[in-house]
Enzyme design. Sequence first.
Site, short mmCIF file in Angstrom:
data_model
loop_
_atom_site.label_atom_id
_atom_site.label_comp_id
_atom_site.label_asym_id
_atom_site.label_seq_id
_atom_site.Cartn_x
_atom_site.Cartn_y
_atom_site.Cartn_z
N GLN A 126 3.42 17.63 12.12
CA GLN A 126 4.51 16.85 11.68
C GLN A 126 5.25 17.20 10.42
O GLN A 126 4.86 17.69 9.54
CB GLN A 126 3.88 15.43 11.29
CG GLN A 126 4.54 14.32 10.93
CD GLN A 126 3.82 13.19 10.35
OE1 GLN A 126 3.01 13.44 9.63
NE2 GLN A 126 4.16 11.91 10.47
N GLY A 127 6.56 17.39 10.88
CA GLY A 127 7.55 17.68 9.70
C GLY A 127 8.25 16.58 9.20
O GLY A 127 9.37 16.25 9.37
N TYR A 128 7.58 15.84 8.30
CA TYR A 128 8.23 14.75 7.74
C TYR A 128 8.50 14.93 6.15
O TYR A 128 9.58 15.07 5.62
CB TYR A 128 7.26 13.39 7.58
CG TYR A 128 7.42 12.56 9.16
CD1 TYR A 128 7.93 13.27 10.21
CD2 TYR A 128 6.89 11.36 9.30
CE1 TYR A 128 7.99 12.49 11.28
CE2 TYR A 128 7.05 10.55 10.51
CZ TYR A 128 7.47 11.34 11.63
OH TYR A 128 7.51 10.60 12.57
N SER A 129 7.36 14.83 5.27
CA SER A 129 7.53 15.21 3.94
C SER A 129 8.23 16.48 3.55
O SER A 129 8.07 17.51 4.24
CB SER A 129 6.23 15.21 3.35
OG SER A 129 5.44 13.98 3.51
N GLU A 244 1.97 1.40 16.19
CA GLU A 244 0.90 2.38 16.26
C GLU A 244 -0.22 2.25 15.47
O GLU A 244 -0.98 3.18 15.38
CB GLU A 244 1.41 3.72 16.93
CG GLU A 244 2.39 3.81 17.92
CD GLU A 244 1.82 3.27 19.27
OE1 GLU A 244 0.41 3.49 19.43
OE2 GLU A 244 2.20 2.58 20.28
N SER A 383 1.96 6.34 0.79
CA SER A 383 1.18 5.84 -0.34
C SER A 383 0.57 4.37 -0.44
O SER A 383 1.41 3.59 0.27
CB SER A 383 1.46 6.53 -1.72
OG SER A 383 2.44 5.48 -2.05
N GLU A 385 0.76 2.50 -2.70
CA GLU A 385 1.63 1.95 -3.33
C GLU A 385 2.82 1.45 -2.70
O GLU A 385 3.51 0.42 -2.75
CB GLU A 385 1.99 2.67 -4.73
CG GLU A 385 0.92 2.86 -5.74
CD GLU A 385 -0.01 3.68 -5.37
OE1 GLU A 385 -0.05 4.73 -4.62
OE2 GLU A 385 -1.46 3.20 -5.77
#
Lengths: 398, 371
Positions: A126-129, A244, A383, A385
């Site tokens: 997964q390439g998100y962050s 999901e 996160s 938060e």
Amino acid sequence: MNLDFTPQEEAFRQEVRSFLKEQLPARLAGKVRTCKRLSKQDMEQWHAILHARGWLANSWPEEWGGTGWSLAQRYIFDVETAMACAPRIVPFGVMMLGPVLIKYGSEAQKQYFLPRILNGSDWWCQGYSEPGAGSDLASLKCAAIRDGDHYVVNGQKTWTTFGHFANMIFCLVRTKKEGKPQEGISFLLIDMNTPGIEVRPIILLDGKHEVNEVFFSDVRVPAGNLVGEENKGWTYAKYLLTHERTNIAGIGASMAAFEWLLHIARAQKKNGRPLAEDPYFAARLARLEIDLENMKTTNLRVLAAAGQGVAPVAESSMLKIRGTEIRQEITALTRRALGPYAQPFISEALDEGFKGAPVGPEYAAPVAVEYFNNRKLTIFGGSNEVQREIITKAILEL
Amino acid sequence: MDFNHSEYRQMLVDMLGRYLNQRYSMGVRHGIAQSDAGWSAEHWAALAELGVVGALFGEAVGGFGGAGFDIGAVFEQLGKALVVEPFLGTLMAGTALAQAGGHAELLNEMIAGQAVVVFAHEEPQSRYDLRDVETRVLETADGWALTGSKAVVPQIEAADWILVSAREAGGISLFLLGKMVAGVSIRGYPMIDGGRGGELILEGADAKRVGSPGEAYAIVEAAYAAGNVALVWEAVGIMDVLKAATLDYLRTRKQFGVPIGKFQALQHRMATMALEIEQARSAALNAAAALGAGRLERERKAAAAKFTIGKVGTLVAEEAIQMHGGIGMTWELPLSHYAKRLTMIGHQLGDEDHCLARFIALGLGPEGATA
């Protein structure tokens, strides 16, 4: 009001149990039970076993090779496999990308990629962050610029779990700089073997390689690998978050880990008595057990509501927050249970085939590692938060 | 799984909610709660007429409910309106009488709203320990005479009859006591959260025996389990009100030129409060579902739920006041009265620490023998 599963669901539970009894290799279950590190081959082996039974993609519809299970069935499967110490399903292809492709992918993408997820041809990451886009994911900068039949990708992704195993990565990329940040993001499928991609390991606090940085320089990606429409990627990514996530509390994993904690707390002694009977430790255990029991019912309520078509937005975030807090508390109490024997770090003891003598109790070696490694739970996937922001936004409507 | 009320139960909930909404406003409630009597015989009769008391008891004793979810449904509504009438005492005394057998006539009168019976079990020294009973029994020429003290009995002055426990024959026995007989004195007082309670002092008071001598502990436990289910659902009803009021306040109260709900410090506290309320609701569901189960399951789920409510209730009460600021401290705002009641629920039938200890003890060994 009725908190019980139906007879059909209980029959399904028995079906899962007998499958696990017959098909879950003792070698794998033993490694999971004792928190040994799983190899890529271990995970692929378990995927293949599930795929042979038709149970790998349990959140997909049947027409694409999924199980078509109800949310209750998926919950039961999750709990039973975890309690039997089966390896967890690697989520990136099966749980994350698959549903997005089924909902938003082109016919060609579905025909090509979905079977490859099932048969193990592709290992997805997964390439998100990005270094500058963590909780504020929409500020991501990794750019994809259209050039004829291709996109040219430049930028960096990070925290890429199992990026070093993967041959494919699904990325959120910036295709427009103007306007709201969320409205310039696209969802792109990229072959990790394309020239210009470099994967560098990030060593985590337990000394191990699990996550990576992925660098893209002038990486040419066929335009046909765009999922859905350009600049709609944020919608697709969010779809996963709301639809999901009914098993995000990880009840099964927590139940299994709690059993293991009880086993250790009974075996450890304090003043010659089992630690589990020490009033202070017993109180910690009881608080945790009650929280977990409450969480089970909370999770089932969310499943029931989702089954009636209510999209669980605030509820998913509640499950994520409390589910991860509970799992962390389990690893924390397991660490506390060891007393001084939490300290020795015999890293090799976590690998299969370790023949050395244990230091302290035989179950001690992975405990502190598990505790530290699981600090990630309240950080990733948005996160806790950020989850609190989502809850307030949903219920406050400000 | 089905988390909806049955059609019948939903009708009961709607009807009770409507009655309280229309006839038991906060102003009315304050008037009753601060009155000399501390309860309203008129509302009691009307609610009994509507079948609210009957919903707490099974058909075998003339009711038409009695399941954990019936009790929960009623008390959730009572919580939303901060009802002070003697429902808890009625539930517990009635459950004990039903378990003991006989007493069909008295139960019928209770369900019809013609007789109020409360349960006086705990004593000044017992601090939630259900086995700690020092009240003594003396056999007399025409019955039994009780001597001892019972502590903080809600709405005891409202009662026509008092169900009292006493130590006897190596165990605990139950007796019914008329309020006006010789040797009975009640020191009544107002409660911090409205309504009244009292200390019961018995000095050779004539009493009628209920059930077999020395065998009432199991009955006491069952009555307390029902009482705990009632209290945790009352708390759920109160917490929903506090949550709605606090959300509303965060939306409308402006400081620094913006609604205070825009501030992250408050957003996170609100999210935590909302999450904890859902966990508490789940605990209450578990306890209600287990009320008809075997002893160990019933007691463990009740202890877990009462522990959770004790913990979460305090958090919600304190946070609701804090997020309201000064106005949350005022008598005028209903919020403060909900906060007081919610906190005091944590002091009834077993506090957080007691319930946690009980949950632990019930987990040791197959019978929870030490609990």
